[in-house]
Scaffold this active site. Structure first.
Site, PDB file in Angstrom:
ATOM      1  N   GLU A 122       2.393   2.250 -12.682  1.00  0.00           N
ATOM      2  CA  GLU A 122       3.432   1.285 -12.138  1.00  0.00           C
ATOM      3  C   GLU A 122       3.203   1.142 -10.762  1.00  0.00           C
ATOM      4  O   GLU A 122       2.512   2.019  -9.917  1.00  0.00           O
ATOM      5  CB  GLU A 122       4.972   2.004 -11.994  1.00  0.00           C
TER       6      GLU A 122
ATOM      7  N   ASP B   6       4.950  -0.314  -7.191  1.00  0.00           N
ATOM      8  CA  ASP B   6       6.234  -0.613  -6.770  1.00  0.00           C
ATOM      9  C   ASP B   6       6.543  -1.186  -5.370  1.00  0.00           C
ATOM     10  O   ASP B   6       5.851  -0.527  -4.393  1.00  0.00           O
ATOM     11  CB  ASP B   6       7.132   0.848  -6.887  1.00  0.00           C
TER      12      ASP B   6
ATOM     13  N   GLU C 199       9.808  -1.355  -3.292  1.00  0.00           N
ATOM     14  CA  GLU C 199      11.449  -0.893  -3.285  1.00  0.00           C
ATOM     15  C   GLU C 199      11.967  -1.168  -1.837  1.00  0.00           C
ATOM     16  O   GLU C 199      11.483  -0.913  -0.936  1.00  0.00           O
ATOM     17  CB  GLU C 199      11.571   0.625  -3.684  1.00  0.00           C
TER      18      GLU C 199
END
Length: 298
Positions: free
Chosen positions: A110, A112, A114
């Site tokens: 993953e 990311d 955020e």
């Protein structure tokens, strides 16, 4: 803010340089249509997803009933993803807007972005993270040098066989190199889809969970605009995506590191805007930092 004042001389420098020094331009055809309805599907709460009539823009809504999310139809193994995002204005504490790539496997890979909301008047925090073989704990956090709620800005992921580069308006803010040959896990085998979500993260997102969502200020809306997916569509054969070619331009040696100008920008972000780096958190890892922390970033 002091952080913005310190960056002003460099902002002027940014305006001076031609964008051609920074942008990595694709020579391959773009696999995305620019239409959210054609390239993505809603994965959570369709009633909280609103798409423009022409499919060129989309919003996600968070209220006490639900958040929302959507995901790309295709999965990809290496490439570059660009997404224009405008974040929640005003009192956004406790909310999390996520834009990321994920393999959605038990030992998932993953990448990311955020965006952690904050009380009115305080800056957003941009947190990045990398999962490899199901292991994360690789968070970094920065304050942005602009208000991300006033207008759309482009957030990009360049993911190739050499490195992962997180970019904001084409400025590299974080690097994660492929040191697999030195025993460091790197996302390189599992195809990933492009995903976005808006959700309630009040248990941890703002000041460690001390600032909760003020539902009286809701509903909370994040907006997504122009996007570009220039990546290798997964067809079950990794060799189709691992090679260097005009189609897989991102794997070429010229994209194995940053340019001189990009390195300068990267160092500027680290000096003036970085507020947390897991590689500097000895207490968290009992003075045994992850192996990649002692290896070159570029």
């Amino acid at each position: 803010m002091t952080i913005i004042n310190r960056s002003k001389p460099f902002v002027l420098l940014i305006g001076f340089f031609s964008s051609s020094l920074l942008l990595w331009v694709s020579q391959a055809s773009v696999v995305s249509s620019g239409d959210f309805n054609k390239d993505f599907f809603v994965t959570w709460s369709p009633t909280h997803v609103n798409t423009s009539n022409d499919g060129r823009s989309r919003t996600l809504k968070l209220d006490q009933e639900s958040g929302a999310s959507f995901s790309s139809i295709h999965r990809f193994l290496f490439g570059q993803i660009d997404m224009k995002i405008k974040l929640i204005p005003g009192s956004s504490q406790g909310t999390v807007v996520a834009y990321y790539m994920s393999s959605n496997q038990p030992n998932r890979d993953e990448i990311d972005f955020e965006f952690l909301g904050n009380v009115n008047g305080q800056p957003y925090i941009l947190q990045t993270n990398v999962y490899a073989d199901g292991i994360d704990n690789r968070e970094e956090r920065i304050h942005l040098w602009f208000d991300p709620t006033k207008d759309f800005h482009t957030y990009s992921i360049l993911w190739n066989i050499h490195q992962i580069v997180f970019m904001v308006d084409q400025i590299p803010i974080r690097l994660y190199r492929n040191h697999a040959e030195k025993g460091v896990a790197y996302p390189r085998l599992e195809p990933m889809s492009v995903q976005t979500s808006l959700w309630n993260g009040e248990s941890w997102a703002t000041r460690g969970g001390r600032d909760k969502i003020d539902w009286a200020k809701g509903p909370f809306v994040a907006s997504f605009g122009d996007y570009k997916i220039d990546a290798c569509v997964w067809k079950g054969n990794p060799s189709l995506c691992n090679g260097e070619s005009n189609e897989n331009w991102w794997n070429k040696n010229e994209f194995s590191s940053l340019t001189r100008v990009q390195k300068r920008w990267f160092k500027w972000v680290r000096k003036y805007h970085l507020i947390y780096d897991y590689c500097q958190d000895n207490g968290r890892f009992n003075n045994k930092l992850p192996k990649e922390c002692s290896l070159p970033k570029y």
